[in-house]
Scaffold this motif. Structure first.
Motif, PDB file in Angstrom:
ATOM      1  N   GLN A 249       0.824  -1.201   0.000  1.00 31.18           N
ATOM      2  CA  GLN A 249       0.000   0.000   0.000  1.00 31.18           C
ATOM      3  C   GLN A 249       0.866   1.263   0.000  1.00 31.18           C
ATOM      4  O   GLN A 249       0.613   2.209  -0.737  1.00 31.18           O
ATOM      5  CB  GLN A 249      -0.929  -0.006   1.207  1.00 31.18           C
ATOM      6  CG  GLN A 249      -1.831   1.219   1.287  1.00 31.18           C
ATOM      7  CD  GLN A 249      -2.767   1.156   2.477  1.00 31.18           C
ATOM      8  OE1 GLN A 249      -2.795   0.174   3.215  1.00 31.18           O
ATOM      9  NE2 GLN A 249      -3.528   2.214   2.679  1.00 31.18           N
ATOM     10  N   ARG A 250       1.927   1.268   0.826  1.00 30.15           N
ATOM     11  CA  ARG A 250       2.789   2.448   0.931  1.00 30.15           C
ATOM     12  C   ARG A 250       3.583   2.681  -0.342  1.00 30.15           C
ATOM     13  O   ARG A 250       3.947   3.817  -0.656  1.00 30.15           O
ATOM     14  CB  ARG A 250       3.747   2.290   2.111  1.00 30.15           C
ATOM     15  CG  ARG A 250       3.093   2.465   3.469  1.00 30.15           C
ATOM     16  CD  ARG A 250       4.091   3.010   4.472  1.00 30.15           C
ATOM     17  NE  ARG A 250       4.592   4.318   4.080  1.00 30.15           N
ATOM     18  CZ  ARG A 250       5.853   4.694   4.221  1.00 30.15           C
ATOM     19  NH1 ARG A 250       6.756   3.867   4.709  1.00 30.15           N
ATOM     20  NH2 ARG A 250       6.232   5.913   3.869  1.00 30.15           N
ATOM     21  N   ARG A 252       2.577   2.639  -3.286  1.00 26.15           N
ATOM     22  CA  ARG A 252       1.786   3.510  -4.164  1.00 26.15           C
ATOM     23  C   ARG A 252       1.894   4.973  -3.745  1.00 26.15           C
ATOM     24  O   ARG A 252       1.652   5.861  -4.547  1.00 26.15           O
ATOM     25  CB  ARG A 252       0.318   3.055  -4.163  1.00 26.15           C
ATOM     26  CG  ARG A 252       0.089   1.711  -4.834  1.00 26.15           C
ATOM     27  CD  ARG A 252      -1.390   1.474  -5.082  1.00 26.15           C
ATOM     28  NE  ARG A 252      -2.116   1.218  -3.852  1.00 26.15           N
ATOM     29  CZ  ARG A 252      -2.346   0.016  -3.359  1.00 26.15           C
ATOM     30  NH1 ARG A 252      -1.894  -1.058  -4.001  1.00 26.15           N
ATOM     31  NH2 ARG A 252      -3.027  -0.149  -2.236  1.00 26.15           N
ATOM     32  N   GLU A 253       2.264   5.204  -2.480  1.00 22.21           N
ATOM     33  CA  GLU A 253       2.373   6.575  -1.975  1.00 22.21           C
ATOM     34  C   GLU A 253       3.763   7.161  -2.193  1.00 22.21           C
ATOM     35  O   GLU A 253       3.905   8.368  -2.398  1.00 22.21           O
ATOM     36  CB  GLU A 253       2.036   6.604  -0.482  1.00 22.21           C
ATOM     37  CG  GLU A 253       0.637   6.085  -0.149  1.00 22.21           C
ATOM     38  CD  GLU A 253       0.428   5.924   1.343  1.00 22.21           C
ATOM     39  OE1 GLU A 253       1.375   6.255   2.108  1.00 22.21           O
ATOM     40  OE2 GLU A 253      -0.652   5.479   1.757  1.00 22.21           O
ATOM     41  N   VAL A 254       4.803   6.322  -2.138  1.00 22.78           N
ATOM     42  CA  VAL A 254       6.175   6.840  -2.162  1.00 22.78           C
ATOM     43  C   VAL A 254       6.874   6.640  -3.494  1.00 22.78           C
ATOM     44  O   VAL A 254       7.893   7.283  -3.750  1.00 22.78           O
ATOM     45  CB  VAL A 254       7.024   6.193  -1.039  1.00 22.78           C
ATOM     46  CG1 VAL A 254       6.387   6.428   0.316  1.00 22.78           C
ATOM     47  CG2 VAL A 254       7.221   4.700  -1.282  1.00 22.78           C
ATOM     48  N   ASP A 257       4.337   6.222 -10.495  1.00 21.45           N
ATOM     49  CA  ASP A 257       3.266   5.391 -11.049  1.00 21.45           C
ATOM     50  C   ASP A 257       3.832   4.204 -11.816  1.00 21.45           C
ATOM     51  O   ASP A 257       3.236   3.120 -11.814  1.00 21.45           O
ATOM     52  CB  ASP A 257       2.381   6.232 -11.976  1.00 21.45           C
ATOM     53  CG  ASP A 257       1.584   7.282 -11.224  1.00 21.45           C
ATOM     54  OD1 ASP A 257       1.430   7.126  -9.996  1.00 21.45           O
ATOM     55  OD2 ASP A 257       1.128   8.252 -11.858  1.00 21.45           O
TER      56      ASP A 257
END
Length: 331
Positions: A249-250, A252-254, A257
């Motif tokens: 999940q993380r 996708r944040e750090v 794309d």
């Protein structure tokens, strides 16, 4: 709809001079036959428009004739204010000009359009820099913009990857990307422009020498192709990793794309603890080391061995700095 198209055709000829039927059809997104019919309609309305046949032919207005139709539609007024971008305009030294332009437009617009433009400004704000940066405007940005506009060469002292260098540049244009300004410029004697980050210019002198900007150079098209080439060269290797559910999940944040998409697309089935094994593209061992450290213990590198060893060494060093039962930091 047809009246709007006729006006657009007229304004295209007024702005660009002579244009062929094929060029007009492309810009108006209609067929060439439709352009022929529209031209006949303008003739019938008394517009001084004429055409010439042949390879260099096309349609054009009689020299000196200009339309006084300058009305804005509601959508056009909204888009104009939305595209104002006062932040970048101020960085270029045009902040006062843009503010004055908006005031003049508001005063000239009918009350209904002025109200819609004001409401748009109050509901949409464009902040181009990222969260952790305020942009990188340079004291030399306005000088570069002036050289672009006046087609003047500049001599710069530039901080490149290999150190400080002196360059004479012919700036073709400026691009604002992610809050960062870039000059697209050619060097005399070269046949291809390159990008120069504005805040890496340490000193600049505008020269009295002009240059001829290639008539066929299309800045938006060149930049789009440059971004494609840059992204294709960015990831030169792969890493095999294991990700926990939280790490997945993380990521996708750090991560970008491209990396996050590859991680999802290449992921195998989760194990009993929910971890998945996947393959992600990496730019270099150094960049991957820094990026994956942001995931902490939610990621395990399986390959390449060099990257796994780098992360292991960092983990050992961190454990030495932060012993588990230390009462307080050393003085």
């Amino acid at each position: 709809m047809r009246a709007s198209r006729l006006l657009s055709l007229l304004l295209l000829l007024q702005s660009h001079g002579r244009m062929t039927a094929a060029q007009l059809a492309q810009r108006l997104e209609v067929s060439v036959r439709t352009v022929y019919r529209d031209v006949e309609s303008l003739h019938a309305a008394g517009i001084p428009l004429y055409g010439e046949a042949g390879h260099a032919g096309g349609y054009q207005l009689v020299e000196g004739w200009r339309t006084r139709l300058t009305g804005l539609t509601a959508e056009e007024a909204e888009r104009l204010f939305l595209a104002g971008l006062p932040g970048p305009a101020a960085e270029l030294g045009y902040g006062a000009v843009v503010a004055a332009l908006q005031l003049k437009l508001q005063a000239a617009l009918p009350p209904a359009l002025a109200d819609r433009a004001y409401r748009l400004q109050q509901r949409f704000h464009l902040d181009t820099p990222g969260w952790y940066a305020d942009g990188d405007a340079s004291p030399h940005l306005a000088a570069v913009a002036d050289a672009v506009w006046r087609e003047r060469r500049v001599r710069v002292r530039y901080r490149s990857w290999s150190g400080e260098v002196d360059r004479v540049l012919e700036p073709y244009g400026l691009v604002l990307k992610g809050g960062r300004w870039y000059a697209v410029a050619n060097r005399p004697g070269r046949d291809a422009p390159a990008t120069y980050r504005i805040n890496q210019i340490l000193a600049l002198t505008t020269l009295d020498e002009g240059f001829d900007r290639p008539a066929e150079f299309d800045l938006p098209a060149w930049w789009q192709a440059h971004v494609v080439r840059f992204r294709a060269q960015l990831h030169r290797d792969d890493a095999t990793i294991r990700l926990s559910p939280r790490g997945r999940q993380r990521l996708r944040e750090v991560a970008s794309d491209v990396v996050a998409g590859a991680a999802e697309g290449n992921a195998g089935p989760p194990d009993a603890a929910g971890w998945v094994t996947t393959v992600v593209p990496i730019e270099s061992l150094t960049h991957a080391h820094g990026d994956l450290l942001r995931l902490g213990a939610e990621v395990e590198v399986l390959a390449p061995a060099e990257l796994r060893a780098m992360l292991a060494d960092t983990a050992v060093a961190l454990a030495a700095l932060y012993p588990r039962h230390a009462a307080e930091p050393p003085r």
